[in-house]
Scaffold this active site. Sequence first.
Site, PDB file in Angstrom:
ATOM      1  N   GLU A   1      69.028  42.440  68.241  1.00  0.00           N
ATOM      2  CA  GLU A   1      68.892  43.377  69.462  1.00  0.00           C
ATOM      3  C   GLU A   1      67.391  42.443  69.752  1.00  0.00           C
ATOM      4  OE1 GLU A   1      70.484  46.702  70.544  1.00  0.00           O
ATOM      5  OE2 GLU A   1      72.294  46.083  68.715  1.00  0.00           O
TER       6      GLU A   1
ATOM      7  N   GLU B   1      73.774  52.057  63.635  1.00  0.00           N
ATOM      8  CA  GLU B   1      72.876  53.544  64.303  1.00  0.00           C
ATOM      9  C   GLU B   1      73.703  54.905  63.672  1.00  0.00           C
ATOM     10  OE1 GLU B   1      73.110  52.950  68.721  1.00  0.00           O
ATOM     11  OE2 GLU B   1      71.895  51.088  68.646  1.00  0.00           O
TER      12      GLU B   1
ATOM     13  N   ASN C   1      73.262  47.420  60.694  1.00  0.00           N
ATOM     14  CA  ASN C   1      72.325  47.549  61.581  1.00  0.00           C
ATOM     15  C   ASN C   1      71.622  48.766  62.231  1.00  0.00           C
ATOM     16  OD1 ASN C   1      71.190  45.388  64.146  1.00  0.00           O
ATOM     17  ND2 ASN C   1      72.665  46.610  65.048  1.00  0.00           N
TER      18      ASN C   1
ATOM     19  N   ASP D   1      64.215  42.815  71.899  1.00  0.00           N
ATOM     20  CA  ASP D   1      63.985  41.882  73.308  1.00  0.00           C
ATOM     21  C   ASP D   1      62.559  42.808  73.045  1.00  0.00           C
ATOM     22  OD1 ASP D   1      64.740  45.100  73.568  1.00  0.00           O
ATOM     23  OD2 ASP D   1      65.935  44.101  75.073  1.00  0.00           O
TER      24      ASP D   1
ATOM     25  N   HIS E   1      64.371  45.772  69.555  1.00  0.00           N
ATOM     26  CA  HIS E   1      63.918  46.516  71.130  1.00  0.00           C
ATOM     27  C   HIS E   1      62.463  47.474  70.514  1.00  0.00           C
ATOM     28  CE1 HIS E   1      68.043  46.372  72.325  1.00  0.00           C
ATOM     29  NE2 HIS E   1      68.457  46.836  71.199  1.00  0.00           N
TER      30      HIS E   1
HETATM   31  O1  9MR Z   1      72.953  46.557  75.951  1.00  0.00           O
HETATM   32  C1  9MR Z   1      74.096  47.416  76.181  1.00  0.00           C
HETATM   33  C2  9MR Z   1      74.399  47.579  77.580  1.00  0.00           C
HETATM   34  O2  9MR Z   1      75.333  47.167  78.247  1.00  0.00           O
HETATM   35  C3  9MR Z   1      75.788  49.579  77.238  1.00  0.00           C
HETATM   36  O3  9MR Z   1      76.100  50.401  78.255  1.00  0.00           O
HETATM   37  C4  9MR Z   1      74.746  50.364  75.867  1.00  0.00           C
HETATM   38  C5  9MR Z   1      76.295  51.274  75.232  1.00  0.00           C
HETATM   39  O4  9MR Z   1      77.445  50.365  75.316  1.00  0.00           O
HETATM   40  O5  9MR Z   1      74.800  49.474  74.974  1.00  0.00           O
HETATM   41  C6  9MR Z   1      73.697  48.333  75.404  1.00  0.00           C
HETATM   42  O6  9MR Z   1      73.741  48.196  74.122  1.00  0.00           O
HETATM   43  C7  9MR Z   1      73.051  48.931  72.537  1.00  0.00           C
HETATM   44  C8  9MR Z   1      73.781  47.728  71.636  1.00  0.00           C
HETATM   45  O7  9MR Z   1      75.189  47.921  71.468  1.00  0.00           O
HETATM   46  C9  9MR Z   1      73.655  48.591  69.760  1.00  0.00           C
HETATM   47  N1  9MR Z   1      71.662  48.830  70.704  1.00  0.00           N
HETATM   48  C10 9MR Z   1      71.043  49.486  71.089  1.00  0.00           C
HETATM   49  C11 9MR Z   1      71.643  48.473  72.499  1.00  0.00           C
HETATM   50  C12 9MR Z   1      70.553  49.309  74.084  1.00  0.00           C
HETATM   51  O8  9MR Z   1      71.098  50.279  74.307  1.00  0.00           O
END
Ligand code: 9MR
Length: 338
Positions: free
Chosen positions: A261, A152, A195, A263, A231
Site C-alpha cells: 500500500e 492489521e 498484511n 504512499d 504508508h
Molecule cells: O483507502 C481506503 C479508504 O478509502 C477506506 O475508507 C478505508 C476503510 O475501508 O480503507 C482505506 O484503505 C486501508 C486499507 O484497506 C488497509 N490499510 C490502510 C488503508 C488506509 O486506511
Amino acid sequence: MKIPTSLLAALVLGGLASGSGQLPTLKQAAQTRGVLIGGAVGSTLFDDLDPDYAATVGREFSVVVSENGMKWKALEGSPNEFVYGLADATVAWAAQHGVQVRGHTLIWHDSVPAWVYQLKTPAELRAAMQNHITQVMTHFGNRVLIWDVVNEAISDAPGHPLRANSPFALAGPDYIDAAFRWAHAANPAAKLYYNDYGAEALNGKSDAIYALVRGMQSRGVPISGVGFQAHLDANFSVKDSGMLENLKRFHDLGLDVQLTEVDVTLPAGGATPANLARQAQVYGDLMNACLGVKCSAFVMWGVNDAGSWRAGGKPLIFDDDYARKPAYGAVLGALQGH
Ligand code: 9MR
C-alpha cells in the site's frame, strides 16, 4: 560518476516530456525484474469522464487491488448474501488488460458489517468467517491468486498483542491460523499473506509480526508471505530504519515479501522541487529494498494524488492530472538498476 536520484528523475521526466519514446513503462521495467507493480483502484476505473485514470493504470500497472471493493462490508453486507458488483467489474477489467489482481482483504477489524458484531459465540463467529473466506475465494477462483487473508491483526499497544478491539478477537487467539487454513482449503493455488502497517522498520511491531509468522510456520499454517503496507512520509529513511534488514529476515524464513500500500506524503511546504525530490528518493529506496529481497509485488495505494486517501499529502507518483512526478522517475530508475 554517481548521479543523484533527483537529477536522474529530472532527466527521466525530460526524456518523457520530449516524447523520446525510449523509456519503458513501469510494468515493462518491472517485468524484467520479476516483480508486479501496481496500485489500488476504485470506481474511477470505469468513469468515462476521467479516462486518464484507466489509461494510466492500463499503461503502467501489472497488478491492481480494489481499494474498498473486496472488503467484508462491500461483499457480504448481510449474512451469506454476496454482492460482487465493483469487485467483479474490477477483476473483469484486469483480465481484459492482462493485469493481475491482489485480493484485499478477507479478515480485517475495519469495514466489517454490523451483523458480524452481533454474533455472540466463538462458534457462530468462526462459522461466519469460514463461510466468508470460502465463498469469496471460491467466487473469484483462479482469477484472484493473491490474498490478504488477515490484515492489521496486531495492535500498536505496548508489546504489540493481537488487537483487542477487533470483532474477530471473540473467535479465539488461533483465529489467524484458522483463517489461513480455511483460505488454503478454498483455493490451494492462491498465495496467502498477512498484511500490516508500521512494520517496515526494524521495530517492535515488525518483531511481533515476525514472531507471529514464525509461529504459524511451526504449526504448519499455510502462509505464503507478508505484506508491508508502507504508508510513509518523506522523512522516512529506508536506510536508517533498517528496512532492508527487516525485509530480509522475513525473506530468510522462506516467506514472500510484498510492499502492498505504498504512499509517501510530502513534507510540510507541499510540492516544492526539494520536497518532490525527497519523496522521489524514498520511493526509489523503497523499490530498491523490495528488489533486494526479490519481492513479488510493489503496490501503491492509489493512482494519482487527487484520488488518494491522503490527497492532501500528494503521496503518489502521478500528480492530480496524471503527470509523472519525480517519484515516478525514481521508481523506474530503481527498476532499471540505476
Ligand atoms: O483507502 C481506503 C479508504 O478509502 C477506506 O475508507 C478505508 C476503510 O475501508 O480503507 C482505506 O484503505 C486501508 C486499507 O484497506 C488497509 N490499510 C490502510 C488503508 C488506509 O486506511
